[in-house]
Design a protein around this motif. Structure first.
Motif, mmCIF file in Angstrom:
data_model
loop_
_atom_site.group_PDB
_atom_site.id
_atom_site.type_symbol
_atom_site.label_atom_id
_atom_site.label_comp_id
_atom_site.label_asym_id
_atom_site.label_seq_id
_atom_site.Cartn_x
_atom_site.Cartn_y
_atom_site.Cartn_z
ATOM 1 N N HIS A 184 0.884 -1.313 0.235
ATOM 2 C CA HIS A 184 0.008 0.179 -0.101
ATOM 3 C C HIS A 184 0.790 1.018 -0.040
ATOM 4 O O HIS A 184 1.729 1.480 0.920
ATOM 5 N N ASP A 210 3.641 1.401 2.697
ATOM 6 C CA ASP A 210 3.013 0.609 3.931
ATOM 7 C C ASP A 210 3.137 1.330 5.210
ATOM 8 O O ASP A 210 2.931 0.536 6.309
ATOM 9 N N ASP A 211 2.849 2.535 5.290
ATOM 10 C CA ASP A 211 2.793 3.198 6.346
ATOM 11 C C ASP A 211 3.791 3.072 7.375
ATOM 12 O O ASP A 211 3.659 3.400 8.710
ATOM 13 N N HIS A 212 5.084 2.500 7.093
ATOM 14 C CA HIS A 212 6.110 2.491 8.053
ATOM 15 C C HIS A 212 7.536 3.067 7.461
ATOM 16 O O HIS A 212 8.440 3.060 7.978
ATOM 17 N N ILE A 251 4.985 7.414 0.888
ATOM 18 C CA ILE A 251 4.836 6.453 2.150
ATOM 19 C C ILE A 251 4.861 5.172 1.629
ATOM 20 O O ILE A 251 3.733 4.659 0.993
ATOM 21 N N SER A 253 8.109 6.825 14.013
ATOM 22 C CA SER A 253 6.757 6.877 13.846
ATOM 23 C C SER A 253 6.374 8.197 14.027
ATOM 24 O O SER A 253 5.149 8.732 13.294
ATOM 25 N N ASP A 273 -2.867 13.711 3.897
ATOM 26 C CA ASP A 273 -4.279 13.985 4.229
ATOM 27 C C ASP A 273 -5.006 15.279 4.137
ATOM 28 O O ASP A 273 -6.193 15.593 3.515
ATOM 29 N N LEU A 326 6.715 9.970 10.548
ATOM 30 C CA LEU A 326 5.975 9.225 9.496
ATOM 31 C C LEU A 326 4.424 9.921 9.941
ATOM 32 O O LEU A 326 3.971 10.270 8.867
ATOM 33 N N ALA A 327 3.852 10.205 10.993
ATOM 34 C CA ALA A 327 2.826 10.797 11.233
ATOM 35 C C ALA A 327 2.534 12.225 10.651
ATOM 36 O O ALA A 327 1.478 12.517 10.019
ATOM 37 N N ARG A 336 2.009 11.479 6.916
ATOM 38 C CA ARG A 336 0.683 10.955 6.687
ATOM 39 C C ARG A 336 -0.400 12.194 6.602
ATOM 40 O O ARG A 336 -1.379 12.452 5.940
#
Length: 203
Positions: free
Chosen positions: A36, A151-153, A149, A169, A180, A172-173, A176
């Motif tokens: 993803h 796989d969100d990691h 990004i 993390s 958004d 990463l946020a 994201r």
């Protein structure tokens, strides 16, 4: 230019000194393992949808700028191979392009016409959600660099300074959140096609 560095692999700068091939092969490996993906490319076409001609022109600029070995064909082969994973085995891609990506002249009019036609075809690819942020769209976040990004990691950020891999993390946020907030400004489907065709008519 997207990168493929990580703490477990040779970093982007080391790979780049060997030529475009090693960088693109490493990135291809990352793409093959990703299920993803979300990404934002404000001013150039997303690498997974680049035609061979567009990719060659892009990588020529990289070779000339950084003074690295001229193995462009190896780089083109690896970069264009990414497209094979779109729509396969449940992979999903949500990609935002800035309208400027349709207008930035990479390789000249003929190369751009081929690339823009490729984008119109890509709008119907399974597993791919392709949005375009119009130049006059109201933004909900300040403009920034392109990023990807996985796989969100894992995040890859690109720029003249080279590439940066982010796995923390909290950081990463941030990316994201940026995606958004960019996404509501994008247009999709017929509206996206209209922007591409307008750019195509101007080449």
């Amino acid at each position: 230019m997207p990168t493929a560095s990580s703490s477990a692999d040779s970093n982007w700068d080391d790979l780049l000194q060997q030529g475009t091939g090693p960088v693109q092969e490493s990135f291809l490996d990352l793409v093959s393992k990703t299920r993803h993906y979300v990404g934002y490319s404000p001013d150039v076409v997303w690498g997974n949808l680049q035609t061979a001609e567009y990719a060659e022109a892009m990588l020529r600029l990289v070779v000339d700028f950084h003074g690295i070995p001229d193995d462009i064909q190896a780089g083109v082969t690896a970069r264009t191979a990414r497209a094979q994973f779109i729509g396969r085995e449940g992979r999903t891609y949500h990609v935002l392009l800035g309208e400027q990506a349709l207008l930035t002249n990479i390789g000249g009019p003929e190369v751009m016409r081929g690339q823009l036609r490729r984008l119109t075809e890509a709008l119907s690819l399974p597993g791919l959600t392709l949005g375009i942020v119009p130049a006059r769209a109201r933004l909900l976040v300040y403009p920034g660099d392109g990023f990807a990004i996985f796989d969100d990691h894992r995040v890859e950020v690109e720029g003249f300074r080279g590439g940066e891999t982010i796995t923390d993390s909290d950081r990463l946020a941030v990316f994201r959140k940026a995606f958004d907030r960019l996404q509501p400004s994008a247009v999709y489907g017929t509206a996206a096609r209209d922007l591409i065709e307008t750019a195509l008519s101007g080449t």
